[in-house]
Design an enzyme around this catalytic site. Structure first.
Site, PDB file in Angstrom:
ATOM      1  N   ASN A 255      63.899  97.078 128.317  1.00  0.00           N
ATOM      2  CA  ASN A 255      62.753  97.904 128.826  1.00  0.00           C
ATOM      3  C   ASN A 255      60.850  97.407 129.896  1.00  0.00           C
ATOM      4  O   ASN A 255      60.322  98.123 129.630  1.00  0.00           O
ATOM      5  CB  ASN A 255      62.469  98.429 127.712  1.00  0.00           C
ATOM      6  CG  ASN A 255      61.885  98.224 126.358  1.00  0.00           C
ATOM      7  OD1 ASN A 255      61.709  97.329 126.388  1.00  0.00           O
ATOM      8  ND2 ASN A 255      61.367  99.618 125.922  1.00  0.00           N
TER       9      ASN A 255
ATOM     10  N   ARG B 159      58.538 100.698 132.622  1.00  0.00           N
ATOM     11  CA  ARG B 159      59.779 100.781 132.536  1.00  0.00           C
ATOM     12  C   ARG B 159      60.478 101.709 132.595  1.00  0.00           C
ATOM     13  O   ARG B 159      61.653 101.393 133.672  1.00  0.00           O
ATOM     14  CB  ARG B 159      59.684 101.389 131.111  1.00  0.00           C
ATOM     15  CG  ARG B 159      59.264 100.159 130.195  1.00  0.00           C
ATOM     16  CD  ARG B 159      59.141 100.817 128.436  1.00  0.00           C
ATOM     17  NE  ARG B 159      58.736  99.637 127.524  1.00  0.00           N
ATOM     18  CZ  ARG B 159      58.555  99.751 126.000  1.00  0.00           C
ATOM     19  NH1 ARG B 159      57.574 101.111 126.277  1.00  0.00           N
ATOM     20  NH2 ARG B 159      58.158  98.788 125.787  1.00  0.00           N
TER      21      ARG B 159
ATOM     22  N   GLU C  58      49.232  90.231 117.409  1.00  0.00           N
ATOM     23  CA  GLU C  58      49.800  89.807 118.360  1.00  0.00           C
ATOM     24  C   GLU C  58      49.536  88.919 119.241  1.00  0.00           C
ATOM     25  O   GLU C  58      50.307  87.808 120.203  1.00  0.00           O
ATOM     26  CB  GLU C  58      50.524  90.717 119.588  1.00  0.00           C
ATOM     27  CG  GLU C  58      51.088  92.024 118.388  1.00  0.00           C
ATOM     28  CD  GLU C  58      51.444  93.086 119.493  1.00  0.00           C
ATOM     29  OE1 GLU C  58      51.362  93.240 120.346  1.00  0.00           O
ATOM     30  OE2 GLU C  58      52.623  93.754 118.639  1.00  0.00           O
TER      31      GLU C  58
ATOM     32  N   TYR D 170      58.464  90.492 115.517  1.00  0.00           N
ATOM     33  CA  TYR D 170      58.729  91.930 115.340  1.00  0.00           C
ATOM     34  C   TYR D 170      58.601  92.258 113.989  1.00  0.00           C
ATOM     35  O   TYR D 170      59.332  93.206 113.722  1.00  0.00           O
ATOM     36  CB  TYR D 170      59.888  91.730 116.125  1.00  0.00           C
ATOM     37  CG  TYR D 170      59.968  92.340 117.632  1.00  0.00           C
ATOM     38  CD1 TYR D 170      58.927  93.146 117.885  1.00  0.00           C
ATOM     39  CD2 TYR D 170      60.804  91.912 118.392  1.00  0.00           C
ATOM     40  CE1 TYR D 170      58.620  93.402 119.268  1.00  0.00           C
ATOM     41  CE2 TYR D 170      60.458  92.361 119.996  1.00  0.00           C
ATOM     42  CZ  TYR D 170      59.940  93.055 120.394  1.00  0.00           C
ATOM     43  OH  TYR D 170      60.063  93.024 121.274  1.00  0.00           O
TER      44      TYR D 170
ATOM     45  N   HIS E 197      56.567  94.784 127.287  1.00  0.00           N
ATOM     46  CA  HIS E 197      55.710  95.458 126.058  1.00  0.00           C
ATOM     47  C   HIS E 197      54.278  95.326 125.698  1.00  0.00           C
ATOM     48  O   HIS E 197      53.739  95.026 126.803  1.00  0.00           O
ATOM     49  CB  HIS E 197      56.099  94.252 124.675  1.00  0.00           C
ATOM     50  CG  HIS E 197      56.028  94.351 122.980  1.00  0.00           C
ATOM     51  ND1 HIS E 197      56.186  95.097 122.289  1.00  0.00           N
ATOM     52  CD2 HIS E 197      54.419  94.053 122.969  1.00  0.00           C
ATOM     53  CE1 HIS E 197      54.955  94.230 121.303  1.00  0.00           C
ATOM     54  NE2 HIS E 197      53.961  94.254 121.917  1.00  0.00           N
TER      55      HIS E 197
ATOM     56  N   PHE F   4      68.227  98.202 114.560  1.00  0.00           N
ATOM     57  CA  PHE F   4      68.695  96.627 116.128  1.00  0.00           C
ATOM     58  C   PHE F   4      67.665  96.136 115.781  1.00  0.00           C
ATOM     59  O   PHE F   4      67.787  95.215 116.920  1.00  0.00           O
ATOM     60  CB  PHE F   4      68.316  98.030 117.184  1.00  0.00           C
ATOM     61  CG  PHE F   4      66.810  98.773 117.226  1.00  0.00           C
ATOM     62  CD1 PHE F   4      65.523  98.091 117.683  1.00  0.00           C
ATOM     63  CD2 PHE F   4      66.698  99.851 116.702  1.00  0.00           C
ATOM     64  CE1 PHE F   4      64.195  98.714 117.252  1.00  0.00           C
ATOM     65  CE2 PHE F   4      65.534 101.184 116.472  1.00  0.00           C
ATOM     66  CZ  PHE F   4      64.323 100.423 116.922  1.00  0.00           C
TER      67      PHE F   4
ATOM     68  N   LYS G 257      59.204  90.788 129.353  1.00  0.00           N
ATOM     69  CA  LYS G 257      60.126  91.051 128.888  1.00  0.00           C
ATOM     70  C   LYS G 257      61.184  89.793 129.903  1.00  0.00           C
ATOM     71  O   LYS G 257      61.118  89.817 130.783  1.00  0.00           O
ATOM     72  CB  LYS G 257      61.828  91.397 128.266  1.00  0.00           C
ATOM     73  CG  LYS G 257      59.790  92.645 126.922  1.00  0.00           C
ATOM     74  CD  LYS G 257      60.700  94.096 126.328  1.00  0.00           C
ATOM     75  CE  LYS G 257      59.908  94.442 125.519  1.00  0.00           C
ATOM     76  NZ  LYS G 257      59.853  95.323 124.667  1.00  0.00           N
TER      77      LYS G 257
END
Ligand code: GDP
Length: 172
Positions: A148, A138, A162, A85, A151, A93, A45
């Site tokens: 974090n 993480r 994905e 997402y 993914h 969120f 990320k």
């Protein structure tokens, strides 16, 4: 034969059947878990890429026996992030997570090994780095529940979707 004897025999047979069923299920589950070569999607990320943690995270991935089948660095737009997402669209969120994942370049990878989906999620650790076990990525590289570090797909169907999302143009 008395009614009592018939009931006793029936209960004993039912008990044996349950024991066989449970045993078979456990063995079969183990067999499936340890004998299926899977592919999963991993993402490093934005904050981890920006902090030059790509190399150390890839080291951990390779040390755990994953083969990196493909690899690219991309910077998602907010709309693409929302598409990626989409399953979370009703979460409070959702706006934050799409803003965050599109805030800088990410590294996306197809990982392959036996039980890649579960093993990669185990190596990532809990969503919240504060609750992740020692030795997980993480725990080591994550900042908070949002930032974090990594993914991973959470099912075979998600992995397929994905991988197609980022690598649709890839030759098989
Ligand atoms: P994962 O499968 O462990 O990544 O967890 P989830 O599918 O529940 O959440 C997806 C991603 O949304 C997480 O990896 C975080 O980046 C983010 N996220 C999860 N929970 C929260 C939260 O409570 N607040 C914010 N801002 N982001 C979150």
């Amino acid at each position: 034969m008395t009614l009592r004897t018939i009931i006793t025999i029936t209960l004993v047979i039912a008990g044996i059947a349950v024991i066989f069923y449970v045993g078979y299920s456990l063995i079969f589950k183990h067999y499936r878990r340890s004998n299926t070569i899977e592919r999963t999607l991993a993402i490093i990320k934005p904050e981890a890429v920006q902090a030059h943690q790509t190399g150390p995270i890839i080291d951990r991935i390779e040390q755990m026996g994953f083969t990196i089948i493909d690899f690219r660095k991309v910077h998602l737009g907010k709309e693409e992030a929302a598409k990626f997402y989409h399953e979370h669209k009703n979460k409070s969120f959702f706006g934050d997570m799409t803003q965050y994942i599109s805030s800088g370049p990410i590294v996306v990878m197809i990982l392959e090994k036996l039980n890649a989906i579960g093993d990669w999620r185990d190596l990532m650790g809990a969503t919240n780095p504060a609750k992740a076990k020692d030795g997980t990525i993480r725990k080591q590289f994550g900042t908070n529940i949002e930032k974090n570090a990594v993914h991973g797909s959470d099912s075979q169907a998600a992995a397929q979707q994905e991988i197609a999302f980022f690598f649709a143009d890839r030759r098989k």
